[in-house]
Scaffold this motif. Structure first.
Motif, PDB file in Angstrom:
ATOM      1  N   CYS A  57       0.841  -1.207   0.000  1.00 32.36           N
ATOM      2  CA  CYS A  57       0.000   0.000   0.000  1.00 32.36           C
ATOM      3  C   CYS A  57       0.871   1.250   0.000  1.00 32.36           C
ATOM      4  CB  CYS A  57      -0.897  -0.024   1.231  1.00 32.36           C
ATOM      5  SG  CYS A  57      -1.897   1.442   1.468  1.00 32.36           S
ATOM      6  N   ARG A  73      -1.726  -6.748  -6.768  1.00 32.89           N
ATOM      7  CA  ARG A  73      -1.408  -6.132  -8.057  1.00 32.89           C
ATOM      8  C   ARG A  73       0.109  -5.976  -8.228  1.00 32.89           C
ATOM      9  NH1 ARG A  73      -5.579  -3.016 -10.615  1.00 32.89           N
ATOM     10  NH2 ARG A  73      -7.562  -3.116  -9.468  1.00 32.89           N
ATOM     11  N   CYS A  92      -9.203   0.019   2.765  1.00 28.39           N
ATOM     12  CA  CYS A  92      -9.014  -0.152   1.319  1.00 28.39           C
ATOM     13  C   CYS A  92      -7.818  -1.069   1.067  1.00 28.39           C
ATOM     14  CB  CYS A  92      -8.777   1.205   0.648  1.00 28.39           C
ATOM     15  SG  CYS A  92      -8.292   1.062  -1.102  1.00 28.39           S
ATOM     16  N   GLN A  93      -8.040  -2.126   0.291  1.00 29.90           N
ATOM     17  CA  GLN A  93      -6.954  -3.032  -0.103  1.00 29.90           C
ATOM     18  C   GLN A  93      -6.967  -3.223  -1.620  1.00 29.90           C
ATOM     19  OE1 GLN A  93      -7.566  -6.529   2.396  1.00 29.90           O
ATOM     20  NE2 GLN A  93      -6.376  -5.604   4.047  1.00 29.90           N
ATOM     21  N   ASP A  94      -7.287  -2.143  -2.334  1.00 30.69           N
ATOM     22  CA  ASP A  94      -7.414  -2.224  -3.791  1.00 30.69           C
ATOM     23  C   ASP A  94      -6.104  -2.589  -4.480  1.00 30.69           C
ATOM     24  OD1 ASP A  94     -10.034  -1.559  -3.451  1.00 30.69           O
ATOM     25  OD2 ASP A  94      -9.889   0.462  -4.320  1.00 30.69           O
ATOM     26  N   CYS A  95      -4.962  -2.286  -3.865  1.00 36.71           N
ATOM     27  CA  CYS A  95      -3.668  -2.568  -4.498  1.00 36.71           C
ATOM     28  C   CYS A  95      -3.129  -3.951  -4.134  1.00 36.71           C
ATOM     29  CB  CYS A  95      -2.650  -1.494  -4.121  1.00 36.71           C
ATOM     30  SG  CYS A  95      -3.034   0.133  -4.802  1.00 36.71           S
ATOM     31  N   PRO A 103      -4.561   1.753  -8.484  1.00 37.54           N
ATOM     32  CA  PRO A 103      -5.545   2.491  -7.671  1.00 37.54           C
ATOM     33  C   PRO A 103      -4.917   3.568  -6.794  1.00 37.54           C
ATOM     34  CG  PRO A 103      -6.059   0.159  -7.655  1.00 37.54           C
ATOM     35  CD  PRO A 103      -4.719   0.289  -8.324  1.00 37.54           C
TER      36      PRO A 103
END
Length: 435
Positions: free
Chosen positions: A118, A136, A130-133, A141
């Protein structure tokens, strides 16, 4: 034993628990007979840098040439057993791992946040986890949402740095996870379990605990991720005065929210920011300490301070909080189901008062740990747990102090750290090279 401690200090104007922990470890290691070679940089240095040096700052998280040259000279001159890295950003760069390995020195890193994945290091954005990354190769994001310092350009650089140094991080010889939650984070990142050890931070021993006080204490930054909204929502579900006093200490952007609550209710007191003596006095006056974070808080130092003072903790079941209170093994002991909690909640409000939370709204999820309780980050769950904690504080207080003495006392933690150094130096062997 000879150890290099490498750390980029955060700005002094921004209070940093990480800076305090690093300073404390250096002091404790030195007192234990370890020769410590500090390799420290500070973000406060940036303002006084020359124009050419400032021009190179954008690339320093990826590769900081000056730091590598200076570290190389230090390693050549002193030939340490281990390099212990804390925060590398922005003036050291993760490249110090490669520099140490090139000089045959194994590396231990304490993981204080989630920045392997992150860009902000928090797993928290726009008031929510939020753990959108996660998972990846490149954290797009983070760039879209300007997660690093509110800048799309700097976020792009940090996301690129994290992608470029994936192999660097995976070459670290031993990771120190502050809690079991961080150990799980590292496992998810691909670090083998045998290269991760759990060793928390320590706080100085304040001495024998004072007799238990009354009510609850929140001590920390008054910011959204610390759960002030959650706490005040839960507190308002009880009649004024039903649970004793709620003391809130600290400062931050949500200060007006706390001041308003203190004006509206006689059982809420705002103490403002406190010095060390003030913190001690607030702990002594209270019976239970609150840790209501709504993000995966890595290791809230206030919890360790509470345990040292013999105060149990009621917290949210996020990040390192369950580990700190000894509730990180999923379980629900007898006496903590919905009916039990509702009964305790009704009893805490006093005879004739209506139950503060309807029985149908009380969740099953309260967990009892050795030194406190954890609940989901939900107002109804926290409201139901408040009277349980108030009623059980005296029972849990001796266990809170015992957990501190066994797990978080400086003597215990320093001994464990030296064991980690010794084992790392032994297993890495001579002639260590970068992977």
């Amino acid at each position: 034993m000879k150890i290099v401690v490498a750390h980029n200090r955060y700005r002094e104007a921004q209070p940093s628990g990480e800076n305090t922990i690093v300073d404390g470890e250096i002091t404790q290691l030195t007192a234990a007979g370890v020769e410590v070679l500090p390799f420290l940089r500070s973000s406060d240095e940036i303002g006084s840098m020359s124009t050419p040096a400032k021009a190179l700052l954008p690339i320093s998280p990826l590769y900081a040439p000056r730091a590598q040259r200076e570290l190389g000279r230090l390693l050549d001159e002193h030939r340490p057993d281990v390099l212990h890295l804390h925060n590398p950003y922005p003036l050291l760069s993760p490249w110090v791992v490669r520099t140490a390995h090139r000089h045959g020195v194994p590396v231990v890193q304490t993981v204080h946040n989630y920045r392997q994945v992150c860009s902000s290091g928090l797993y928290f954005r726009d008031g929510m986890i939020c753990q959108d990354c996660r998972g990846r190769v490149l954290g797009v994001p983070a760039i879209v949402h300007r997660c690093y310092r509110g800048s799309r350009a700097q976020s792009a650089l940090m996301a690129t740095t994290l992608a470029a140094h994936r192999g660097t991080w995976r070459s670290v010889d031993r990771f120190i996870a502050l809690t079991t939650a961080i150990a799980e984070h590292l496992g998810d990142y691909g670090i083998p379990q045998q290269r991760v050890v759990v060793k928390p931070n320590a706080v100085p021993d304040p001495g024998a605990p004072a007799p238990l006080g009354t009510g609850f204490l929140f001590l920390g930054r008054l910011t959204p991720e610390k759960g002030l909204d959650l706490l005040l929502d839960a507190w308002r579900r009880h009649p004024d005065g039903a649970l004793g006093p709620l003391r809130i200490a600290g400062d931050g952007e949500l200060r007006p929210l706390v001041q308003q609550a203190a004006e509206q209710r006689a059982d809420v007191t705002f103490l403002g920011p406190l010095d060390r003596d003030g913190v001690h006095a607030a702990l002594v006056a209270s019976a239970v300490v609150l840790a209501t974070s709504t993000w995966h808080d890595v290791l809230p130092t206030v919890i360790i301070e509470a345990l040292a003072a013999g105060r149990p903790v009621l917290g949210t079941a996020l990040g390192g909080i369950p580990y700190l209170v000894g509730a990180d093994t999923p379980r629900e002991p007898a006496g903590t189901g919905p009916a039990d909690i509702a009964s305790a909640a009704a009893a805490a409000t006093g005879p004739g008062s209506p139950p503060p939370v309807a029985a149908t709204a009380v969740p099953v999820g309260i967990l009892v740990g050795e030194a406190g309780w954890v609940v989901p980050p939900d107002p109804a769950a926290l409201a139901a747990a408040l009277p349980v904690a108030a009623a059980g504080a005296a029972t849990r207080a001796p266990a809170a102090r015992a957990r501190y003495e066994r797990t978080f006392h400086p003597d215990v933690v320093t001994r464990r750290l030296i064991e980690i150094y010794t084992d790392t130096a032994r297993t890495a062997g001579p002639g260590r090279s970068a992977q």
